[in-house]
Design a protein around this motif. Structure first.
Motif, PDB file in Angstrom:
ATOM      1  N   SER A 249      33.129 -53.847  -7.582  1.00 54.69           N
ATOM      2  CA  SER A 249      33.281 -52.567  -6.880  1.00 54.69           C
ATOM      3  C   SER A 249      34.324 -52.622  -5.774  1.00 54.69           C
ATOM      4  N   SER A 250      34.620 -53.813  -5.273  1.00 51.39           N
ATOM      5  CA  SER A 250      35.597 -53.915  -4.178  1.00 51.39           C
ATOM      6  C   SER A 250      36.997 -53.487  -4.603  1.00 51.39           C
ATOM      7  N   ALA A 251      37.230 -53.364  -5.895  1.00 48.05           N
ATOM      8  CA  ALA A 251      38.528 -52.888  -6.371  1.00 48.05           C
ATOM      9  C   ALA A 251      38.756 -51.426  -6.010  1.00 48.05           C
ATOM     10  N   VAL A 252      37.662 -50.671  -5.810  1.00 49.39           N
ATOM     11  CA  VAL A 252      37.805 -49.244  -5.514  1.00 49.39           C
ATOM     12  C   VAL A 252      36.958 -48.747  -4.343  1.00 49.39           C
ATOM     13  N   PHE A 253      35.990 -49.543  -3.897  1.00 43.52           N
ATOM     14  CA  PHE A 253      35.167 -49.120  -2.761  1.00 43.52           C
ATOM     15  C   PHE A 253      35.636 -49.855  -1.521  1.00 43.52           C
ATOM     16  N   ASP A 254      36.152 -49.088  -0.537  1.00 37.55           N
ATOM     17  CA  ASP A 254      36.707 -49.683   0.671  1.00 37.55           C
ATOM     18  C   ASP A 254      35.634 -49.975   1.710  1.00 37.55           C
ATOM     19  N   ARG A 255      34.837 -48.967   2.057  1.00 42.03           N
ATOM     20  CA  ARG A 255      33.816 -49.152   3.096  1.00 42.03           C
ATOM     21  C   ARG A 255      32.864 -47.963   3.146  1.00 42.03           C
ATOM     22  N   GLY A 256      31.736 -48.231   3.808  1.00 48.10           N
ATOM     23  CA  GLY A 256      30.764 -47.188   4.074  1.00 48.10           C
ATOM     24  C   GLY A 256      30.472 -47.140   5.560  1.00 48.10           C
ATOM     25  N   PHE A 257      30.444 -45.944   6.092  1.00 55.43           N
ATOM     26  CA  PHE A 257      30.091 -45.717   7.494  1.00 55.43           C
ATOM     27  C   PHE A 257      28.654 -45.216   7.516  1.00 55.43           C
ATOM     28  N   VAL A 258      27.773 -45.927   8.205  1.00 50.94           N
ATOM     29  CA  VAL A 258      26.405 -45.445   8.408  1.00 50.94           C
ATOM     30  C   VAL A 258      26.349 -44.961   9.843  1.00 50.94           C
ATOM     31  N   THR A 259      26.314 -43.641   9.984  1.00 54.75           N
ATOM     32  CA  THR A 259      26.371 -43.011  11.311  1.00 54.75           C
ATOM     33  C   THR A 259      25.102 -42.187  11.502  1.00 54.75           C
ATOM     34  N   TYR A 260      24.050 -42.874  11.861  1.00 54.45           N
ATOM     35  CA  TYR A 260      22.733 -42.249  11.960  1.00 54.45           C
ATOM     36  C   TYR A 260      22.600 -41.380  13.205  1.00 54.45           C
TER      37      TYR A 260
ATOM     38  N   ASN B 289      24.266 -39.145  16.595  1.00 57.02           N
ATOM     39  CA  ASN B 289      25.423 -38.308  16.917  1.00 57.02           C
ATOM     40  C   ASN B 289      26.530 -39.134  17.559  1.00 57.02           C
ATOM     41  N   GLY B 290      26.140 -40.098  18.397  1.00 57.87           N
ATOM     42  CA  GLY B 290      27.123 -40.968  19.029  1.00 57.87           C
ATOM     43  C   GLY B 290      27.928 -41.744  17.997  1.00 57.87           C
ATOM     44  N   ALA B 291      27.251 -42.257  16.991  1.00 51.47           N
ATOM     45  CA  ALA B 291      27.947 -42.990  15.930  1.00 51.47           C
ATOM     46  C   ALA B 291      28.882 -42.064  15.151  1.00 51.47           C
ATOM     47  N   LYS B 292      28.438 -40.849  14.904  1.00 52.46           N
ATOM     48  CA  LYS B 292      29.298 -39.888  14.198  1.00 52.46           C
ATOM     49  C   LYS B 292      30.577 -39.632  15.007  1.00 52.46           C
ATOM     50  N   ARG B 293      30.432 -39.492  16.308  1.00 48.62           N
ATOM     51  CA  ARG B 293      31.600 -39.261  17.173  1.00 48.62           C
ATOM     52  C   ARG B 293      32.497 -40.497  17.208  1.00 48.62           C
ATOM     53  N   GLU B 294      31.911 -41.658  17.488  1.00 47.54           N
ATOM     54  CA  GLU B 294      32.692 -42.878  17.687  1.00 47.54           C
ATOM     55  C   GLU B 294      33.343 -43.400  16.413  1.00 47.54           C
ATOM     56  N   MET B 295      32.621 -43.408  15.310  1.00 50.12           N
ATOM     57  CA  MET B 295      33.130 -44.029  14.087  1.00 50.12           C
ATOM     58  C   MET B 295      33.935 -43.077  13.214  1.00 50.12           C
ATOM     59  N   LEU B 296      33.612 -41.776  13.273  1.00 49.67           N
ATOM     60  CA  LEU B 296      34.240 -40.822  12.358  1.00 49.67           C
ATOM     61  C   LEU B 296      35.040 -39.738  13.062  1.00 49.67           C
TER      62      LEU B 296
END
Length: 155
Positions: free
Chosen positions: A39-50, A52-59
């Motif tokens: 899967s690493s050939a096409v899947f780069d990463r996953g953001f788990v932003t549970y 609101n702070g994580a949603k702001r900071e990571m995304l």
């Protein structure tokens, strides 16, 4: 063939890299994809932003968007998906934010999930009401729907 395998095969054939941005599923979409060898050939990463702070900071989800619309909204799902697209530098990103339960409110009931799907030239959002069928079932249904969105985007 599994849904995840089909996604990976189509992404590989198209030369498309994928990222996920997940809240209520806590990484289940990324796990479904990365359960497949290669899967690493096409899947780069996953953001788990549970949070609101994580949603702001990571995304890069804007505080105003969260304040005005709440975390469970198509507006936040849109910013999560476009943020994943930008920060991962991929060609396709899916996002989910919802209320898996238990709980919810009259305005935002248990089982409501907002989805985002971003490509460099277009972002799609939708809300699905899975209903109060229990946390595990809502999360599984959310994962499966997000995978179908990815597959449809690769067709």
């Amino acid at each position: 063939m599994s849904l995840a395998q089909d996604i990976l095969d189509r992404a590989r054939a198209a030369g498309v890299m994928i990222a996920t941005a997940e809240s209520c599923t806590g990484g289940m979409i990324a796990a479904a994809l990365t359960d497949i060898p290669g899967s690493s050939a096409v899947f780069d990463r996953g953001f788990v932003t549970y949070t609101n702070g994580a949603k702001r900071e990571m995304l890069g989800v804007r505080a105003d968007t969260l304040k005005v619309h709440g975390a469970v909204s198509e507006e936040v799902a849109r910013e999560m998906a476009t943020g994943a697209l930008k920060h991962a530098k991929v060609a396709l990103a899916v996002s989910v934010t919802g209320i898996a339960g238990p709980g919810g409110s009259e305005h935002k009931p248990e089982g409501r999930v907002c989805f985002g799907l971003a490509k460099p030239d277009h972002t799609f959002t939708e809300t699905i009401e899975f209903g109060a069928q229990g946390r595990d079932k809502v999360r599984a249904a959310t994962r499966d729907h997000a995978l179908r969105l990815l597959l449809d985007a690769l067709r």
